[in-house]
Design a protein around this motif. Structure first.
Motif, PDB file in Angstrom:
ATOM      1  N   PRO A  88       0.921  -1.352  -0.075  1.00  0.00           N
ATOM      2  CA  PRO A  88      -0.016  -0.012   0.196  1.00  0.00           C
ATOM      3  C   PRO A  88       0.775   1.156   0.001  1.00  0.00           C
ATOM      4  CG  PRO A  88      -0.876  -1.663   1.567  1.00  0.00           C
ATOM      5  CD  PRO A  88       0.314  -2.043   0.999  1.00  0.00           C
ATOM      6  N   GLU A  89       1.848   1.439   0.658  1.00  0.00           N
ATOM      7  CA  GLU A  89       2.754   2.461   0.726  1.00  0.00           C
ATOM      8  C   GLU A  89       3.315   2.778  -0.349  1.00  0.00           C
ATOM      9  OE1 GLU A  89       3.142  -0.132   2.618  1.00  0.00           O
ATOM     10  OE2 GLU A  89       2.703   0.603   4.898  1.00  0.00           O
ATOM     11  N   THR A  90       3.648   1.833  -1.172  1.00  0.00           N
ATOM     12  CA  THR A  90       4.217   2.098  -2.751  1.00  0.00           C
ATOM     13  C   THR A  90       3.027   2.972  -3.541  1.00  0.00           C
ATOM     14  OG1 THR A  90       5.384   0.196  -2.553  1.00  0.00           O
ATOM     15  CG2 THR A  90       5.155   0.959  -4.720  1.00  0.00           C
ATOM     16  N   GLY A  91       1.749   2.735  -3.353  1.00  0.00           N
ATOM     17  CA  GLY A  91       0.814   3.436  -4.088  1.00  0.00           C
ATOM     18  C   GLY A  91       0.928   5.014  -3.298  1.00  0.00           C
ATOM     19  N   LEU A  92       0.973   4.917  -2.019  1.00  0.00           N
ATOM     20  CA  LEU A  92       1.121   6.369  -1.550  1.00  0.00           C
ATOM     21  C   LEU A  92       2.336   7.279  -2.372  1.00  0.00           C
ATOM     22  CD1 LEU A  92      -0.280   8.575   0.175  1.00  0.00           C
ATOM     23  CD2 LEU A  92       1.332   7.477   2.021  1.00  0.00           C
ATOM     24  N   LEU A  93       3.450   6.477  -2.420  1.00  0.00           N
ATOM     25  CA  LEU A  93       4.511   7.041  -2.950  1.00  0.00           C
ATOM     26  C   LEU A  93       4.518   7.552  -4.274  1.00  0.00           C
ATOM     27  CD1 LEU A  93       7.422   5.141  -1.057  1.00  0.00           C
ATOM     28  CD2 LEU A  93       6.573   7.255  -0.465  1.00  0.00           C
ATOM     29  N   GLY A  94       3.666   6.657  -5.120  1.00  0.00           N
ATOM     30  CA  GLY A  94       3.160   6.736  -6.481  1.00  0.00           C
ATOM     31  C   GLY A  94       2.575   7.956  -6.750  1.00  0.00           C
ATOM     32  N   LEU A  95       1.698   8.142  -5.863  1.00  0.00           N
ATOM     33  CA  LEU A  95       0.648   9.415  -5.944  1.00  0.00           C
ATOM     34  C   LEU A  95       1.453  10.475  -5.833  1.00  0.00           C
ATOM     35  CD1 LEU A  95      -2.339  10.062  -6.304  1.00  0.00           C
ATOM     36  CD2 LEU A  95      -2.332  10.308  -3.561  1.00  0.00           C
ATOM     37  N   ARG A  96       2.245  10.560  -4.557  1.00  0.00           N
ATOM     38  CA  ARG A  96       3.208  11.749  -4.504  1.00  0.00           C
ATOM     39  C   ARG A  96       3.919  12.267  -5.542  1.00  0.00           C
ATOM     40  NH1 ARG A  96       5.038  10.139   1.773  1.00  0.00           N
ATOM     41  NH2 ARG A  96       3.058  10.363   2.624  1.00  0.00           N
ATOM     42  N   SER A  97       4.713  11.171  -6.077  1.00  0.00           N
ATOM     43  CA  SER A  97       5.440  11.337  -7.340  1.00  0.00           C
ATOM     44  C   SER A  97       4.816  11.829  -8.620  1.00  0.00           C
ATOM     45  CB  SER A  97       6.586  10.295  -7.494  1.00  0.00           C
ATOM     46  OG  SER A  97       6.085   9.156  -7.796  1.00  0.00           O
ATOM     47  N   LEU A 105       3.210  19.930   4.049  1.00  0.00           N
ATOM     48  CA  LEU A 105       2.863  20.882   5.008  1.00  0.00           C
ATOM     49  C   LEU A 105       2.194  20.039   6.003  1.00  0.00           C
ATOM     50  CD1 LEU A 105       1.454  24.265   3.409  1.00  0.00           C
ATOM     51  CD2 LEU A 105       3.797  23.032   3.524  1.00  0.00           C
ATOM     52  N   ARG A 106       2.812  19.944   7.207  1.00  0.00           N
ATOM     53  CA  ARG A 106       2.395  19.225   8.363  1.00  0.00           C
ATOM     54  C   ARG A 106       2.324  20.075   9.638  1.00  0.00           C
ATOM     55  NH1 ARG A 106       4.277  13.028   7.789  1.00  0.00           N
ATOM     56  NH2 ARG A 106       3.158  12.702   6.160  1.00  0.00           N
ATOM     57  N   PRO A 107       1.184  20.936  10.019  1.00  0.00           N
ATOM     58  CA  PRO A 107       1.154  21.672  10.947  1.00  0.00           C
ATOM     59  C   PRO A 107       0.906  20.714  12.173  1.00  0.00           C
ATOM     60  CG  PRO A 107      -1.256  21.517   9.867  1.00  0.00           C
ATOM     61  CD  PRO A 107       0.165  20.655   9.312  1.00  0.00           C
ATOM     62  N   VAL A 133       7.457  21.651   7.156  1.00  0.00           N
ATOM     63  CA  VAL A 133       7.505  21.705   5.570  1.00  0.00           C
ATOM     64  C   VAL A 133       8.576  20.608   5.193  1.00  0.00           C
ATOM     65  CG1 VAL A 133       7.919  23.035   3.635  1.00  0.00           C
ATOM     66  CG2 VAL A 133       7.060  24.485   5.515  1.00  0.00           C
ATOM     67  N   ARG A 134       7.899  19.185   4.833  1.00  0.00           N
ATOM     68  CA  ARG A 134       8.672  18.472   4.444  1.00  0.00           C
ATOM     69  C   ARG A 134       8.885  18.157   3.027  1.00  0.00           C
ATOM     70  NH1 ARG A 134       6.403  12.215   5.297  1.00  0.00           N
ATOM     71  NH2 ARG A 134       7.951  10.960   4.219  1.00  0.00           N
ATOM     72  N   GLU A 135      10.170  17.955   2.476  1.00  0.00           N
ATOM     73  CA  GLU A 135      10.204  17.503   1.144  1.00  0.00           C
ATOM     74  C   GLU A 135       9.758  16.302   0.786  1.00  0.00           C
ATOM     75  OE1 GLU A 135      11.318  16.835  -2.655  1.00  0.00           O
ATOM     76  OE2 GLU A 135      11.781  15.667  -1.145  1.00  0.00           O
ATOM     77  N   VAL A 140      16.130  10.311   0.034  1.00  0.00           N
ATOM     78  CA  VAL A 140      16.749   8.855   0.159  1.00  0.00           C
ATOM     79  C   VAL A 140      15.201   8.000  -0.141  1.00  0.00           C
ATOM     80  CG1 VAL A 140      16.120   8.563   2.876  1.00  0.00           C
ATOM     81  CG2 VAL A 140      17.726   7.296   1.591  1.00  0.00           C
ATOM     82  N   TYR A 141      14.031   8.518  -0.197  1.00  0.00           N
ATOM     83  CA  TYR A 141      12.948   8.016  -0.594  1.00  0.00           C
ATOM     84  C   TYR A 141      12.957   7.495  -1.931  1.00  0.00           C
ATOM     85  CZ  TYR A 141       9.973   8.199   3.578  1.00  0.00           C
ATOM     86  OH  TYR A 141       9.525   8.144   4.731  1.00  0.00           O
ATOM     87  N   PHE A 142      13.522   8.243  -2.815  1.00  0.00           N
ATOM     88  CA  PHE A 142      13.424   8.435  -4.371  1.00  0.00           C
ATOM     89  C   PHE A 142      14.799   8.299  -4.990  1.00  0.00           C
ATOM     90  CE2 PHE A 142       9.327   9.963  -3.122  1.00  0.00           C
ATOM     91  CZ  PHE A 142       8.405   9.329  -4.019  1.00  0.00           C
ATOM     92  N   GLY A 247      12.088  14.647   7.441  1.00  0.00           N
ATOM     93  CA  GLY A 247      10.724  15.306   7.914  1.00  0.00           C
ATOM     94  C   GLY A 247       9.803  14.051   8.365  1.00  0.00           C
ATOM     95  N   ASP A 248       9.740  13.144   7.881  1.00  0.00           N
ATOM     96  CA  ASP A 248       8.825  11.999   8.016  1.00  0.00           C
ATOM     97  C   ASP A 248       9.037  11.889   9.659  1.00  0.00           C
ATOM     98  OD1 ASP A 248       7.379   9.609   7.895  1.00  0.00           O
ATOM     99  OD2 ASP A 248       9.012   8.379   7.833  1.00  0.00           O
ATOM    100  N   ILE A 249      10.370  11.912  10.240  1.00  0.00           N
ATOM    101  CA  ILE A 249      10.468  11.310  11.379  1.00  0.00           C
ATOM    102  C   ILE A 249      10.127  12.582  12.352  1.00  0.00           C
ATOM    103  CG2 ILE A 249      12.488  10.729  13.201  1.00  0.00           C
ATOM    104  CD1 ILE A 249      13.666   9.562  10.788  1.00  0.00           C
TER     105      ILE A 249
HETATM  106  C1  IPM Z   1       3.961   9.433   6.075  1.00  0.00           C
HETATM  107  C2  IPM Z   1       3.946   7.971   6.251  1.00  0.00           C
HETATM  108  C3  IPM Z   1       4.663   7.505   4.739  1.00  0.00           C
HETATM  109  C4  IPM Z   1       6.115   8.189   4.570  1.00  0.00           C
HETATM  110  C5  IPM Z   1       4.611   5.967   4.532  1.00  0.00           C
HETATM  111  C6  IPM Z   1       3.298   5.381   4.674  1.00  0.00           C
HETATM  112  C7  IPM Z   1       4.972   5.630   3.388  1.00  0.00           C
HETATM  113  O1  IPM Z   1       4.943   7.462   7.156  1.00  0.00           O
HETATM  114  O2  IPM Z   1       3.221  10.096   5.283  1.00  0.00           O
HETATM  115  O3  IPM Z   1       4.413  10.151   7.209  1.00  0.00           O
HETATM  116  O4  IPM Z   1       6.944   7.422   5.100  1.00  0.00           O
HETATM  117  O5  IPM Z   1       6.424   9.204   4.041  1.00  0.00           O
END
Ligand code: IPM
Ligand code: MG
Length: 358
Positions: A88-97, A105-107, A133-135, A140-142, A247-249
């Motif tokens: 599923p996560e690959t779908g989300l990354l595919g949507l973003r790219s 933007l994460r308030p 504000v996360r790139e 390293v994600y891509f 930014g994820d962390i």
């Molecule tokens: C997020 C999530 C995602 C990410 C995962 C689900 C791919 O943790 O949106 O922060 O790592 O970007």
């Protein structure tokens, strides 16, 4: 005004909270004379089950052909052990790219009503109002090369690559500076420049750019120190700009300051084209279908969509005010419950919210 909105309910609690978001949009639409046309599409586990892929082409097409995309959540135990390209996560990354959504933007703003839900002391979190504000489409994600390769000695070696080009840094830095301008005027760039070349390059570019923004006070922190400062004295932060992994962390850590990740919305924006608006929390498969989910982050994501994508700030304000009012009335889902409050499920929370709105 007419708007076409693509809905991606996804997995777990996704469909339950999406229903609430749609109901809110219908009420708001009537009040502000906005006409929403909704189209639903599959992403994540439900898409894998139906088509074998986490992001079917048709979904991406529908998203491209809309004014904004509202996403709920993806993922669940059932799909955790599939090969990576089917996760599923690959779908989300595919949507973003696929939509070029480079700015996330994460308030993380503490609501006075929920201070006691934070795991940190009141004096530490009271008044916290941070925007991360996360790139979102680089780092390293891509970066390439990536994969597991065999070395000359026959040993296997896992590889990912953290890389940023000048233009990738410049465009996210611009979002960072401009966000800071609209907020408290302070921008903290987070990197690991003491170790990583890519980070030193990031720091140098951003420092150079700062001369174009004399009204923004720029500072830099190493990511380990930033994590520590976030829990030590979070009020020192206004706007944070950082790469994809950091930014994820850090956005999860910032979210937790507020007491409930169940309250936080996010916006993912590109240079042009539709943005994606989604709660920061995940699909919570452990409580899916039990009417326990907190729909408020999804509702606040609707507000962010109205503000950032559809330029309807008055409608966004109204929704945000309604959420605060519901909290003032004492209604709480389990994740934000505290003594003396009235615990409700997802549906009842929605009913109260709609009543307050109308
Ligand atoms: C997020 C999530 C995602 C990410 C995962 C689900 C791919 O943790 O949106 O922060 O790592 O970007
Ligand atoms: Mg994350």
């Amino acid at each position: 005004m007419n708007y076409r909105i693509t809905l991606l309910p996804g997995d777990g609690i996704g469909p339950e909270i999406m229903t609430v978001a749609v109901d809110v949009l219908k009420v708001i639409g009537n009040q502000f004379n906005l006409n929403f046309e909704f189209q639903e599409a599959l992403i994540g586990g439900v898409a894998i089950d139906a088509t074998g892929e986490p992001l079917p082409k048709e979904t991406l097409e529908k998203c491209r052909n809309s004014d904004a995309v509202l996403l709920a959540a993806i993922g669940g135990y059932k799909w955790d052990n599939l090969p990576r390209h089917q996760r599923p996560e690959t779908g989300l990354l595919g949507l973003r790219s696929g939509l070029g959504l480079f700015a996330n933007l994460r308030p993380a703003k503490i609501l006075p009503q929920l201070i006691d839900a934070s795991t940190l002391k009141r004096e530490i979190v009271e008044g916290v109002d941070i925007m991360v504000v996360r790139e979102l489409t680089g780092g390293v994600y891509f970066g390439t090369p990536k994969g597991v390769f065999e070395t000359e000695t026959g040993e296997k070696r896992g590889v990912n690559t953290m890389a940023y080009t000048e233009s990738e840094i410049d465009r996210i830095a611009k979002v960072g500076f401009e966000t800071a301008q609209k907020r408290g005027g302070k921008l903290c760039s987070v990197d690991k420049a003491n170790v990583l070349e890519v980070s030193q390059f990031w720091r140098d570019r951003i420092t150079q750019m700062s001369s174009e923004y004399p009204d923004v006070e720029l500072s830099h922190l190493y990511v380990d120190n930033a994590a520590m400062q976030l829990v030590r004295w979070p009020k020192q932060f206004d706007t944070i700009v950082t790469g994809n992994l950091f930014g994820d962390i850090l956005s999860d850590a910032a979210a937790m300051l507020t007491g409930s990740i169940g309250m936080l919305p996010s916006a993912s924006l590109g240079a042009s084209g539709p943005g994606v608006f989604e709660p920061v929390h995940g699909s919570a498969p452990d409580i899916a279908g039990q009417d326990k989910a907190n729909p408020l982050a999804q509702v606040l994501s609707v507000a962010m969509m109205l503000r950032y994508a559809l330029e309807q700030p008055a409608a966004a304000d109204k929704i945000e005010q309604a959420v605060l009012q519901v909290l003032d009335l004492g209604y709480r889902t389990g994740d934000i419950m505290s003594e003396g409050m009235k615990q409700v499920g997802c549906k009842e929370m929605a009913e109260v919210l709609l009543k307050v709105l109308s």
